[in-house]
Scaffold this motif. Sequence first.
Motif: not given
Length: 563
Positions: A483-493
């Motif tokens: 449960n994330i309030k914010g964000g999740l981001y990746s340069k790779g796959p």
Amino acid sequence: MKQDERGYVLILVLVTMAALAVLSLAAIQVNLATNKQTNLRVDETQLDTDVKGVLDVLVADLRATFPLHDANVVQPYMENEQLFQAKVETVLKQDTLYAGTRQSGDNDIRYSITRSTADQANAPFTTVLTLTATGTTKAKPEQPMQTSSYSQEVYVTALPSFLYYVLGSDDVLTINGPPSISGNMYAGKQLDLKRDASYQLENSKKTLNNNPTSRFYTDGKIDLGDTAKCNGCDFPNYFATSTTPGASEQPNIGPVESSFSKFNFDYSIVQYVNRHKGTSTVDFPYDKPPHVSIFLKNSLRFSAYDYGRPKEADFIPFLRQTFVKENASEPDVFFTNYIDTQRVDQIQELKILESPLGRDTPIIISDSIADSTVPLLLDGDVVIEGTRDITISRPLIVNGNLTIRGKVAFNTTVYSLKDVFIDRAEIRGVSSEQDSSLVLLAKGKILLNRIDEFRNSSSPLQAFLYSDSEQPTRVYAVGSIVNIKGGLYSKGPLEVNTFRGSFKSLPQQTNKQAYFAPGNAITSPDVDDSRLVMEYNEGVFRQIDTLPVTNQLQLFVGQQLKK
């Protein structure tokens, strides 16, 4: 009598001719008025087109002034905030005559480029510009002069693109299973969607089927890179844009509208230290990686001599331990690897801290660290251990792996030059409104481990998580709840797997595979039963002075508004 009849006829003819003359004159006047109104409308349309066209030219000029470029290039105006603001000053104009081409040569157009009232002085490498264009027609016989004015705001910023997304990847984004996502998503190269989730158990990959009627819930846009495609976006009855979905709901899926800048991790971390160095006078170069340009500055370290005399070196910010030897005249004092937060809070200049017990022993933070803009430079692995509620309000730069456990509140930025492990942690905001956030950037991977495993409720991780690794990042919200309030981001796959449903309770020592057995894993179509829940937190921009930047500027262009 015949003579009299002819007189009446003559009178009737004259009256009829007079009436026709009046009607003809009226028709001519109406026609002239109509032509005049038509000409006015044509002039007004041409004028509006000219004015809006000038705004388009001004936006294009701004894009040429602040172009996207090679990700490794640092333009002179991106070396510091003063040079950036000086560059912005060069584009400001006040009531300037436009000399370019336009639809009608008869229109005079003047324009201005000014700083918007929405501009924030504390926003790093960011400005909001107001473009205004006003056109006036030249005077014509029997036609009044016309004026038209339009304005448009342009947001110029080096804040990284990932801060605007709740989930995304510069590469391939794979979503297996139906999540609940509030906010925008981004897939740079490809978006792959599947209904069933994968999970990892005892080094083997397995599949858990979801309810065939469960929907992928999202209330935001799905932005795609220039050549990106979506596999699965055309599945019938796959998406839901409300919690009570209709038969064929579909989110907005398409190319990203704004200019999209890639994130330069090395520049970001060096610039962050240069921007927040407090009373330190040293400048860190951008042509070397941060572990060299920052952590090889021996002038920022405490000496080995000081680390060797814990009694006298009262300024070393590590807790001491006293050991009493038998028959000794006085106790021995040793440094531990635990940060002494009271001593740390007194340091308001850049200092490199290393574990007194050597690089093989991690630095441990187990108490709150007070608010400061000057980052702590921690050389070696770091563990943040919230055995009780603690608060971190100071930036951390970690030259090693970072582990976060327990209950920790953040409202700052943390960099790790290696991997990050979030291990059964409860990460919250600091402010009373709970809108602040951790912004966590890892050069390596980010691992979310055992978050509320096999439970049916959870507390959110209030954080924006970014991985600069080009290796695949995998997140499993199958047995766990993420449960994330914010964000999740990746340069790779980036691959996320999620199950929608619940698990029956089993004895503590039960083999984990039993939880996934038929009859124990209960599928559900209900959005509220999602085990991957993500909600964008726009409150992160209220801590804008602590946010990271990248070496490229991107432009967000508002609508043209008639004044």
